[in-house]
Design a protein around this motif. Sequence first.
Motif, PDB file in Angstrom:
ATOM      1  N   ARG A   7     -22.163  -4.591  -1.175  1.00 50.54           N
ATOM      2  CA  ARG A   7     -21.860  -3.634  -2.220  1.00 50.54           C
ATOM      3  C   ARG A   7     -20.829  -2.654  -1.684  1.00 50.54           C
ATOM      4  NH1 ARG A   7     -25.870   1.124  -2.702  1.00 50.54           N
ATOM      5  NH2 ARG A   7     -26.614   1.371  -0.580  1.00 50.54           N
ATOM      6  N   ALA A   8     -20.110  -2.053  -2.582  1.00 44.05           N
ATOM      7  CA  ALA A   8     -19.096  -1.083  -2.201  1.00 44.05           C
ATOM      8  C   ALA A   8     -19.757   0.166  -1.628  1.00 44.05           C
ATOM      9  CB  ALA A   8     -18.243  -0.713  -3.405  1.00 44.05           C
ATOM     10  N   ILE A   9     -19.115   0.718  -0.578  1.00 47.69           N
ATOM     11  CA  ILE A   9     -19.563   2.002  -0.033  1.00 47.69           C
ATOM     12  C   ILE A   9     -18.669   3.126  -0.554  1.00 47.69           C
ATOM     13  CG2 ILE A   9     -20.571   0.959   2.027  1.00 47.69           C
ATOM     14  CD1 ILE A   9     -18.059   2.094   3.561  1.00 47.69           C
ATOM     15  N   GLY A  10     -17.574   2.744  -1.203  1.00 50.40           N
ATOM     16  CA  GLY A  10     -16.644   3.714  -1.750  1.00 50.40           C
ATOM     17  C   GLY A  10     -15.474   3.006  -2.407  1.00 50.40           C
ATOM     18  N   TYR A  11     -14.498   3.780  -2.830  1.00 49.63           N
ATOM     19  CA  TYR A  11     -13.344   3.236  -3.550  1.00 49.63           C
ATOM     20  C   TYR A  11     -12.067   3.931  -3.108  1.00 49.63           C
ATOM     21  CZ  TYR A  11     -16.884   1.109  -6.410  1.00 49.63           C
ATOM     22  OH  TYR A  11     -17.969   0.365  -6.815  1.00 49.63           O
ATOM     23  N   ILE A  12     -10.973   3.195  -3.162  1.00 45.44           N
ATOM     24  CA  ILE A  12      -9.661   3.719  -2.812  1.00 45.44           C
ATOM     25  C   ILE A  12      -9.027   4.383  -4.031  1.00 45.44           C
ATOM     26  CG2 ILE A  12      -7.279   3.057  -2.193  1.00 45.44           C
ATOM     27  CD1 ILE A  12      -9.197   2.965   0.180  1.00 45.44           C
ATOM     28  N   ARG A  13      -8.410   5.517  -3.811  1.00 47.87           N
ATOM     29  CA  ARG A  13      -7.598   6.185  -4.816  1.00 47.87           C
ATOM     30  C   ARG A  13      -6.169   6.138  -4.308  1.00 47.87           C
ATOM     31  NH1 ARG A  13     -11.059   4.979  -7.842  1.00 47.87           N
ATOM     32  NH2 ARG A  13     -13.059   6.027  -7.710  1.00 47.87           N
ATOM     33  N   SER A  14      -5.304   5.444  -5.026  1.00 48.88           N
ATOM     34  CA  SER A  14      -3.916   5.308  -4.596  1.00 48.88           C
ATOM     35  C   SER A  14      -2.987   5.297  -5.798  1.00 48.88           C
ATOM     36  CB  SER A  14      -3.729   4.032  -3.773  1.00 48.88           C
ATOM     37  OG  SER A  14      -3.541   2.900  -4.590  1.00 48.88           O
ATOM     38  N   ALA A  15      -1.699   5.388  -5.518  1.00 49.35           N
ATOM     39  CA  ALA A  15      -0.687   5.342  -6.577  1.00 49.35           C
ATOM     40  C   ALA A  15      -0.388   3.914  -7.013  1.00 49.35           C
ATOM     41  CB  ALA A  15       0.593   6.011  -6.089  1.00 49.35           C
ATOM     42  N   TYR A  16      -0.880   2.922  -6.266  1.00 49.87           N
ATOM     43  CA  TYR A  16      -0.605   1.526  -6.599  1.00 49.87           C
ATOM     44  C   TYR A  16      -1.503   1.074  -7.745  1.00 49.87           C
ATOM     45  CZ  TYR A  16       1.769   1.288  -2.055  1.00 49.87           C
ATOM     46  OH  TYR A  16       2.603   1.491  -0.994  1.00 49.87           O
ATOM     47  N   GLU A  17      -0.884   0.765  -8.889  1.00 47.66           N
ATOM     48  CA  GLU A  17      -1.639   0.315 -10.046  1.00 47.66           C
ATOM     49  C   GLU A  17      -1.593  -1.194 -10.231  1.00 47.66           C
ATOM     50  OE1 GLU A  17      -0.342   2.598 -13.387  1.00 47.66           O
ATOM     51  OE2 GLU A  17      -1.040   4.474 -12.503  1.00 47.66           O
ATOM     52  N   ASP A  18      -0.594  -1.866  -9.617  1.00 45.84           N
ATOM     53  CA  ASP A  18      -0.573  -3.331  -9.647  1.00 45.84           C
ATOM     54  C   ASP A  18      -0.006  -3.843  -8.334  1.00 45.84           C
ATOM     55  OD1 ASP A  18       2.360  -4.180  -9.955  1.00 45.84           O
ATOM     56  OD2 ASP A  18       2.138  -2.813 -11.652  1.00 45.84           O
ATOM     57  N   THR A  19      -0.300  -5.082  -8.014  1.00 45.80           N
ATOM     58  CA  THR A  19       0.045  -5.639  -6.702  1.00 45.80           C
ATOM     59  C   THR A  19       1.548  -5.690  -6.452  1.00 45.80           C
ATOM     60  OG1 THR A  19      -0.056  -7.899  -7.552  1.00 45.80           O
ATOM     61  CG2 THR A  19      -2.069  -7.002  -6.578  1.00 45.80           C
ATOM     62  N   GLY A  20       2.355  -5.743  -7.498  1.00 41.04           N
ATOM     63  CA  GLY A  20       3.802  -5.775  -7.330  1.00 41.04           C
ATOM     64  C   GLY A  20       4.362  -4.493  -6.733  1.00 41.04           C
ATOM     65  N   GLN A  21       3.611  -3.416  -6.758  1.00 39.80           N
ATOM     66  CA  GLN A  21       4.065  -2.139  -6.203  1.00 39.80           C
ATOM     67  C   GLN A  21       3.841  -2.035  -4.695  1.00 39.80           C
ATOM     68  OE1 GLN A  21       1.506   0.209  -8.839  1.00 39.80           O
ATOM     69  NE2 GLN A  21       3.349   1.098  -9.756  1.00 39.80           N
ATOM     70  N   ILE A  22       3.005  -2.887  -4.151  1.00 37.67           N
ATOM     71  CA  ILE A  22       2.649  -2.806  -2.735  1.00 37.67           C
ATOM     72  C   ILE A  22       3.700  -3.539  -1.903  1.00 37.67           C
ATOM     73  CG2 ILE A  22       0.900  -3.378  -1.000  1.00 37.67           C
ATOM     74  CD1 ILE A  22      -1.173  -3.228  -3.303  1.00 37.67           C
ATOM     75  N   PRO A  23       4.314  -2.860  -0.912  1.00 35.21           N
ATOM     76  CA  PRO A  23       5.309  -3.523  -0.066  1.00 35.21           C
ATOM     77  C   PRO A  23       4.706  -4.726   0.660  1.00 35.21           C
ATOM     78  CG  PRO A  23       5.336  -1.148   0.280  1.00 35.21           C
ATOM     79  CD  PRO A  23       4.121  -1.461  -0.555  1.00 35.21           C
ATOM     80  N   LYS A  24       5.477  -5.830   0.679  1.00 35.70           N
ATOM     81  CA  LYS A  24       5.007  -7.066   1.308  1.00 35.70           C
ATOM     82  C   LYS A  24       6.140  -7.685   2.112  1.00 35.70           C
ATOM     83  CE  LYS A  24       2.112  -8.093  -2.702  1.00 35.70           C
ATOM     84  NZ  LYS A  24       2.529  -6.940  -3.451  1.00 35.70           N
ATOM     85  N   GLY A  25       5.803  -8.550   3.041  1.00 39.21           N
ATOM     86  CA  GLY A  25       6.789  -9.308   3.796  1.00 39.21           C
ATOM     87  C   GLY A  25       7.292  -8.581   5.029  1.00 39.21           C
TER      88      GLY A  25
END
Length: 155
Positions: A7-25
């Motif tokens: 079960r979750a122990i907590g949750y992340i609060r971030s500005a990323y609303e969809d995976t395309g916003q997260i830097p990759k590569g």
Amino acid sequence: MTVFNMRAIGYIRSAYEDTGQIPKGLGAKHSEVGILELLPEFEEGLREIEGFSHLFVLWVFHEAGACELVGHTPTDGKVHGIFATRAPRRPNPIGLSVVRLLRREGRRLHLGGIDMLDGTPVLDIKPYMSGVPPGELRRGWLDEAEAAKAESPCE
């Protein structure tokens, strides 16, 4: 097959609303700041966490699709096995990130370097302690991809 209930122990609060916003590569910089908000019943477990500069955060790829055992990465466009990547579509959709602990405010941890969506469920937090000497660390296909990028005059 063995099944584990978590079960979750907590949750992340971030500005990323969809995976395309997260830097990759290759060369992706994870400089986003966010908050890990622990559920009230786990706050006591944060005792003395302020002494650590970095943390491992184990979390759930809660928006990942079905498992794909092989796939392309944004790094080199080649096909790699899921266990040789950080891709989200895993048999068990568990993510692992190393983040900077900026400060603690009660049950809220302010973190630097996050790469998680807003609302991401967190499974566990562990202090970062690496015992692997730099000369012994190998990075598999990533070393080859980085070397190829460094040699490319067009990049």
